[in-house]
Design a protein around this motif. Structure first.
Motif, PDB file in Angstrom:
ATOM      1  N   THR A  65     -39.047  28.985   7.266  1.00 31.67           N
ATOM      2  CA  THR A  65     -39.648  27.639   8.241  1.00 31.67           C
ATOM      3  C   THR A  65     -40.257  26.939   7.580  1.00 31.67           C
ATOM      4  N   ASN A  66     -40.047  25.484   7.610  1.00 32.15           N
ATOM      5  CA  ASN A  66     -40.763  24.493   7.161  1.00 32.15           C
ATOM      6  C   ASN A  66     -40.433  24.479   5.513  1.00 32.15           C
ATOM      7  N   SER A  67     -39.269  25.032   5.125  1.00 32.17           N
ATOM      8  CA  SER A  67     -39.027  25.094   3.613  1.00 32.17           C
ATOM      9  C   SER A  67     -38.993  23.880   2.742  1.00 32.17           C
ATOM     10  N   ILE A  68     -38.656  22.792   3.189  1.00 33.96           N
ATOM     11  CA  ILE A  68     -38.638  21.592   2.389  1.00 33.96           C
ATOM     12  C   ILE A  68     -38.884  20.470   3.462  1.00 33.96           C
ATOM     13  N   GLN A  69     -40.181  19.827   3.060  1.00 40.05           N
ATOM     14  CA  GLN A  69     -40.571  18.932   3.928  1.00 40.05           C
ATOM     15  C   GLN A  69     -40.374  17.379   2.999  1.00 40.05           C
ATOM     16  N   LEU A  70     -40.194  16.294   3.845  1.00 42.25           N
ATOM     17  CA  LEU A  70     -40.341  15.090   3.253  1.00 42.25           C
ATOM     18  C   LEU A  70     -41.762  14.444   3.689  1.00 42.25           C
ATOM     19  N   THR A  71     -42.336  14.444   2.493  1.00 43.65           N
ATOM     20  CA  THR A  71     -43.938  13.918   2.710  1.00 43.65           C
ATOM     21  C   THR A  71     -44.223  12.540   2.481  1.00 43.65           C
ATOM     22  N   SER A  72     -43.442  11.819   1.784  1.00 46.90           N
ATOM     23  CA  SER A  72     -43.632  10.324   1.810  1.00 46.90           C
ATOM     24  C   SER A  72     -42.238   9.669   1.444  1.00 46.90           C
ATOM     25  N   LEU A  73     -42.142   8.473   2.061  1.00 47.86           N
ATOM     26  CA  LEU A  73     -41.038   7.730   1.570  1.00 47.86           C
ATOM     27  C   LEU A  73     -41.480   6.185   1.797  1.00 47.86           C
ATOM     28  N   SER A  74     -41.267   5.526   0.644  1.00 46.31           N
ATOM     29  CA  SER A  74     -42.044   4.001   0.682  1.00 46.31           C
ATOM     30  C   SER A  74     -40.866   3.098   1.022  1.00 46.31           C
ATOM     31  N   ALA A  75     -41.201   1.993   1.439  1.00 46.15           N
ATOM     32  CA  ALA A  75     -40.434   0.746   1.717  1.00 46.15           C
ATOM     33  C   ALA A  75     -39.596   0.581   0.420  1.00 46.15           C
ATOM     34  N   PRO A  76     -38.412   0.000   0.646  1.00 45.42           N
ATOM     35  CA  PRO A  76     -37.907  -0.658  -0.725  1.00 45.42           C
ATOM     36  C   PRO A  76     -38.494  -1.383  -1.520  1.00 45.42           C
ATOM     37  N   GLN A  77     -38.558  -1.149  -3.000  1.00 47.60           N
ATOM     38  CA  GLN A  77     -39.169  -1.847  -3.945  1.00 47.60           C
ATOM     39  C   GLN A  77     -38.420  -2.439  -5.114  1.00 47.60           C
ATOM     40  N   ASP A  78     -38.587  -3.295  -5.556  1.00 48.19           N
ATOM     41  CA  ASP A  78     -37.887  -3.916  -6.734  1.00 48.19           C
ATOM     42  C   ASP A  78     -38.440  -3.594  -8.020  1.00 48.19           C
ATOM     43  N   ASP A  79     -37.682  -2.957  -8.929  1.00 49.88           N
ATOM     44  CA  ASP A  79     -37.809  -2.675 -10.167  1.00 49.88           C
ATOM     45  C   ASP A  79     -37.339  -3.702 -11.214  1.00 49.88           C
ATOM     46  N   SER A  80     -37.966  -4.503 -11.702  1.00 48.02           N
ATOM     47  CA  SER A  80     -37.583  -5.843 -12.649  1.00 48.02           C
ATOM     48  C   SER A  80     -37.003  -5.245 -13.934  1.00 48.02           C
ATOM     49  N   SER A  81     -37.299  -4.092 -14.601  1.00 47.94           N
ATOM     50  CA  SER A  81     -36.955  -3.662 -15.717  1.00 47.94           C
ATOM     51  C   SER A  81     -35.318  -2.964 -15.525  1.00 47.94           C
ATOM     52  N   ARG A  82     -34.968  -2.633 -14.556  1.00 49.27           N
ATOM     53  CA  ARG A  82     -33.629  -2.078 -14.080  1.00 49.27           C
ATOM     54  C   ARG A  82     -32.952  -3.157 -13.420  1.00 49.27           C
ATOM     55  N   LYS A  83     -33.600  -4.152 -12.922  1.00 44.92           N
ATOM     56  CA  LYS A  83     -32.790  -4.826 -11.918  1.00 44.92           C
ATOM     57  C   LYS A  83     -32.226  -4.393 -10.589  1.00 44.92           C
ATOM     58  N   ALA A  84     -33.072  -3.590 -10.247  1.00 40.97           N
ATOM     59  CA  ALA A  84     -32.502  -2.753  -9.041  1.00 40.97           C
ATOM     60  C   ALA A  84     -33.624  -2.348  -8.000  1.00 40.97           C
ATOM     61  N   ALA A  85     -33.175  -2.243  -6.732  1.00 37.74           N
ATOM     62  CA  ALA A  85     -34.325  -1.709  -5.661  1.00 37.74           C
ATOM     63  C   ALA A  85     -34.287  -0.171  -5.733  1.00 37.74           C
ATOM     64  N   PHE A  86     -35.514   0.446  -5.242  1.00 37.32           N
ATOM     65  CA  PHE A  86     -35.571   1.566  -5.138  1.00 37.32           C
ATOM     66  C   PHE A  86     -36.451   2.134  -4.034  1.00 37.32           C
ATOM     67  N   VAL A  87     -36.717   3.328  -3.600  1.00 39.19           N
ATOM     68  CA  VAL A  87     -37.565   3.576  -2.830  1.00 39.19           C
ATOM     69  C   VAL A  87     -38.437   5.087  -3.549  1.00 39.19           C
ATOM     70  N   GLN A  88     -39.681   5.165  -3.450  1.00 40.21           N
ATOM     71  CA  GLN A  88     -40.073   6.501  -3.937  1.00 40.21           C
ATOM     72  C   GLN A  88     -40.224   7.350  -2.632  1.00 40.21           C
ATOM     73  N   PHE A  89     -40.145   8.622  -3.224  1.00 35.27           N
ATOM     74  CA  PHE A  89     -40.101   9.766  -1.937  1.00 35.27           C
ATOM     75  C   PHE A  89     -41.104  10.981  -2.338  1.00 35.27           C
ATOM     76  N   GLY A  90     -41.316  11.761  -1.556  1.00 32.73           N
ATOM     77  CA  GLY A  90     -42.109  12.891  -1.979  1.00 32.73           C
ATOM     78  C   GLY A  90     -41.370  14.265  -1.057  1.00 32.73           C
ATOM     79  N   LEU A  91     -41.368  15.180  -1.857  1.00 29.80           N
ATOM     80  CA  LEU A  91     -40.835  16.459  -0.989  1.00 29.80           C
ATOM     81  C   LEU A  91     -41.748  17.588  -1.309  1.00 29.80           C
ATOM     82  N   GLN A  92     -41.863  18.414  -0.491  1.00 38.08           N
ATOM     83  CA  GLN A  92     -42.788  19.658  -0.605  1.00 38.08           C
ATOM     84  C   GLN A  92     -41.993  20.912  -0.431  1.00 38.08           C
TER      85      GLN A  92
END
Length: 96
Positions: free
Chosen positions: A57-84
């Motif tokens: 039970t509760n084996s994998i949990q999403l602990t965080s998920l950010s709003a989309p952000q821009d990465d200027s070095s890759r010229k791409a957008a991303f979201v940061q996330f956390g899993l437990q």
């Protein structure tokens, strides 16, 4: 000594309980930002290793998920996330 030990009953060996959690922090750069987070979570859960070792039970949990952000070095957008990932609790007897 405990009263039970002096009364002639065998004493129990000390026990250690392991409760292990793995925290993963990642970024999803998929074309549809954030789309791959749930697929990654499902792939981890489907892995034979994790199927054998994750808590039932509760084996994998999403602990965080950010709003989309821009990465200027890759010229791409991303979201940061956390899993437990919560592994099965193990009981280990000491001195056996």
């Amino acid at each position: 000594t405990t009263p039970a030990a002096t009364a002639g009953s065998p004493s129990k060996a000390p026990v250690a309980r392991e409760k292990i959690s793995v925290l993963l922090d990642g970024r999803d750069y998929s074309p549809r930002v954030g789309e791959q987070v749930s697929k990654f979570k499902e792939a981890l859960a489907a892995s034979p290793f994790f199927q054998a070792h994750l808590d039932k039970t509760n084996s994998i949990q999403l602990t965080s998920l950010s709003a989309p952000q821009d990465d200027s070095s890759r010229k791409a957008a991303f979201v940061q996330f956390g899993l437990q990932l919560n592994l099965q609790e193990k009981e280990r007897r000491l001195y056996e």
